[in-house]
Design an enzyme around this catalytic site. Structure first.
Site, PDB file in Angstrom:
ATOM      1  N   ASP A 140     -57.305 -53.551 -24.759  1.00  0.00           N
ATOM      2  CA  ASP A 140     -56.705 -54.225 -25.924  1.00  0.00           C
ATOM      3  C   ASP A 140     -57.389 -52.606 -26.940  1.00  0.00           C
ATOM      4  O   ASP A 140     -58.343 -52.052 -26.123  1.00  0.00           O
ATOM      5  CB  ASP A 140     -57.003 -55.504 -27.014  1.00  0.00           C
ATOM      6  CG  ASP A 140     -58.706 -55.673 -27.441  1.00  0.00           C
ATOM      7  OD1 ASP A 140     -59.241 -54.747 -26.812  1.00  0.00           O
ATOM      8  OD2 ASP A 140     -59.053 -56.478 -27.611  1.00  0.00           O
ATOM      9  N   ASP A 146     -50.985 -62.899 -24.878  1.00  0.00           N
ATOM     10  CA  ASP A 146     -52.231 -63.342 -23.974  1.00  0.00           C
ATOM     11  C   ASP A 146     -53.069 -64.109 -25.575  1.00  0.00           C
ATOM     12  O   ASP A 146     -52.333 -64.089 -26.226  1.00  0.00           O
ATOM     13  CB  ASP A 146     -52.825 -61.619 -24.402  1.00  0.00           C
ATOM     14  CG  ASP A 146     -52.915 -61.967 -25.401  1.00  0.00           C
ATOM     15  OD1 ASP A 146     -52.700 -61.044 -26.271  1.00  0.00           O
ATOM     16  OD2 ASP A 146     -54.308 -61.959 -25.894  1.00  0.00           O
TER      17      ASP A 146
END
Lengths: 401, 401
Positions: free
Chosen positions: B117, B296
């Site tokens: 991320d 996720d």
């Protein structure tokens, strides 16, 4: 719930466990004794499989070797026998659950041999408000303060319910140092309790079909005459194996070695000898040298969880900054996957970041190392090289990296 | 230390990773779309291997999926791609260590694809004293209070150093609810930051030889016109994959589904769509139904560590007394060894006794379940049965046992 209709999750017999074979008492075959040393190589046979000796037994206090799965214990560590603690298992999950499960092997899925201690040591080290009487020990649980009574008879019954292959006699483990008078009185009590343990086992059947084998425990603190008397009394019982208790409780290392040697000189050579709660890698090598066959200790897992690792190159504090960019394997000298796959730098990162995986990997590394050490000792004994190998290895394992 | 002479512990190329193959940008092959649904089956190709979609990506915040070894992640869970968090990895172990290691794949030994991320979400949820400016975000570390600046450029550089296969654009994730004005200003900033991310990547090479692929992120909070504008802006960049951010941040589930559907209706069908941070098993099924390919969430591992387990029969709080003597497997419906080998009663005992192994086994069970769920969804999409299967499965996975 009908126990007969619901099979446990792991109800398939393991290849090592043959339901159709005759169940039999533990046997010990002595294969070699090292020249100029008491070190021995042998094989213990139990109904849950064979154990090559010398052997280290990982400690699975509450039915789990902390932070290690049973799959890792078998496939990575290569453990041949593990311990359970009677005191902990009695309190949690309790004998009722264990009996319904069909014993600890069924409960935790470990299908190789299990040894349970008698709970005596934990009662003296963990429980509160102990009262020792001839009958047994009254104590309060360290978990909830509830009151319990352990007697030689109740402890045999609990170990029957747990279903260990090797059952330890109920003993009192005096602290170090102890006054002579206390040590003698305590030893005599341990001997009388032993007789009650033997009687209780004679009066009760094996709970789950396979044979459960009693090991009596030598006490006598650090007094030569008491240790000698205790060894002779224990040896006279002709048990299938014998244990040395009351050492590694704070006395100097040299004293521990001295009393271990005194005991192994009296306990029969034809039976396995188990030195309880020992110890460091060098302690284990010194005591193999003095004729001990079986060891257990929380050190590899407890120290592992704190970031202290035993390797074939020496002892590592993995939290140390010096490992931050050391991308070499955890232990280049061990063939195991975990030791080769992960780097010191990664393991240090896991500990610095308080990641659970750090505790897992360090526990596996340390157990792998302990199993490697006793396996290597056995190889050297059989090859006739134990004495010189031991001297060299002690230097290596004591090195601080 | 000379990096060239010291090979990392796991320097052997994996079978999936071919040093002699041409490195190439991520591609997506769309194989099927379910009738009467947005659900799709496809395959993502990266330089570290292929990813069947729909896929769930376990979260490995600090370079470790908590309490799970890389061997278990690959062999037991069957994970195809994992996440790392840029914010955490930047703070510990830091880019210098990661670069010396040769990137995160080498550092933790995971040789399949990795996605990182952008750190944006963590800066807004974990760090202290945030100051958002056009340039970027000033913040203080949640670990030691040290001050740091994240800009689109620095975050691209950090993700280059980590070496993820999929790199996320630096975005601001506004909280729910947000005022319209704030949401619009924030979205516009995210768009300008995206352009800077694209430029920075164009100006810098892939760090470790294989291709690193940028996914831009849609924002716009819960405003239809903003979400639509953001999707159109993101789609116009023609990236190899696109992400939907700013959902699952506290809004009602129905609203999350509504905005997911709005986004998947605009984002190109020919590129994989990643819904960030979602979610429960039923959330995942509903969003697969709406055309999402990648998910996720920390839920399977975080809830697992707290004793909440997802199974094919429903949700279990394993600490509950009702499991004390339930010796059936953790999850009879999963073929995995961990699900079959250990019983509910044993796992409950581990949690009651605060044993680390409980967290390990529950994390593995939950990840296995999540991977099974998306794999099964893919099978049903390809077989043309997704819609009816989904309805039935949502009922099952929502059941409280």
């Amino acid at each position: 719930m009908d126990k007969k209709t619901q099979l446990p999750a792991y109800s398939m017999p393991s290849p090592l466990f043959c339901y159709f074979c005759a169940m039999a008492a533990l046997t010990f075959a002595l294969e070699a004794t090292a020249a100029g040393s008491g070190a021995r190589a042998g094989t213990i046979q139990t109904d849950h499989g064979t154990i090559p000796t010398p052997i280290f037994m990982p400690v699975g206090t509450a039915g789990t070797v902390k932070a290690v799965t049973q799959q890792q214990l078998k496939n990575d560590v290569g453990a041949r026998i593990i311990l359970g603690n009677t005191y902990h298992l009695y309190l949690r999950p309790g004998t009722e659950v264990l009996e319904q499960a069909g014993g600890l092997h069924r409960f935790n899925g470990w299908d190789r041999p299990i040894l349970t201690d008698s709970g005596g040591y934990q009662v003296f080290s963990l429980a509160a408000n102990r009262k020792i009487r001839e009958e047994g020990v009254m104590f309060q649980s360290h978990i909830d303060g509830s009151r319990h009574l352990f007697t030689p008879e109740s402890v045999m019954d609990i170990q029957r319910s747990i279903g260990a292959d090797i059952i330890m006699a109920f003993d009192e483990c005096p602290p170090y140092p102890s006054e002579y008078g206390y040590a003698r009185t305590s030893m005599e009590l341990t001997h009388r309790w032993l007789d009650r343990c033997i009687q209780r086992l004679a009066d009760t059947p094996d709970t789950y079909g396979y044979t459960q084998n009693l090991f009596p425990i030598v006490q006598g603190s650090t007094y030569h005459d008491l240790r000698k008397a205790s060894c002779e009394y224990i040896a006279s019982k002709d048990a299938v194996g014998n244990a040395i208790g009351g050492l590694s409780v704070g006395e100097p290392e040299e004293m521990m070695y001295e009393f271990t040697e005194l005991c192994t000189g009296i306990l029969p050579a034809s039976k396995p000898r188990y030195l309880m709660g020992v110890g460091t890698p060098w302690n284990i090598l010194e005591c193999i040298d003095r004729g001990v066959d079986m060891f257990d200790c929380v050190m590899p897992t407890r120290n592992g969880r704190n970031g202290m690792m035993f390797t074939t190159e020496g002892v590592i504090n993995i939290k140390n900054k010096k490992w931050a960019t050391d991308f070499s394997p955890i232990d280049p000298g061990l063939p195991n996957e975990i030791s080769q796959f992960y780097s010191k730098a990664y393991l240090r990162h896991l500990f610095v970041a308080n990641e659970i995986l750090g505790m897992q990997l360090a526990s596996i590394q340390n157990l792998q190392f302990y199993l490697w050490l006793v396996t290597e000792a056995r190889t050297q004994i059989l090859a006739g090289n134990f004495a010189s190998w031991k001297t060299d290895m002690i230097t290596r394992v004591k090195t601080r990296l």
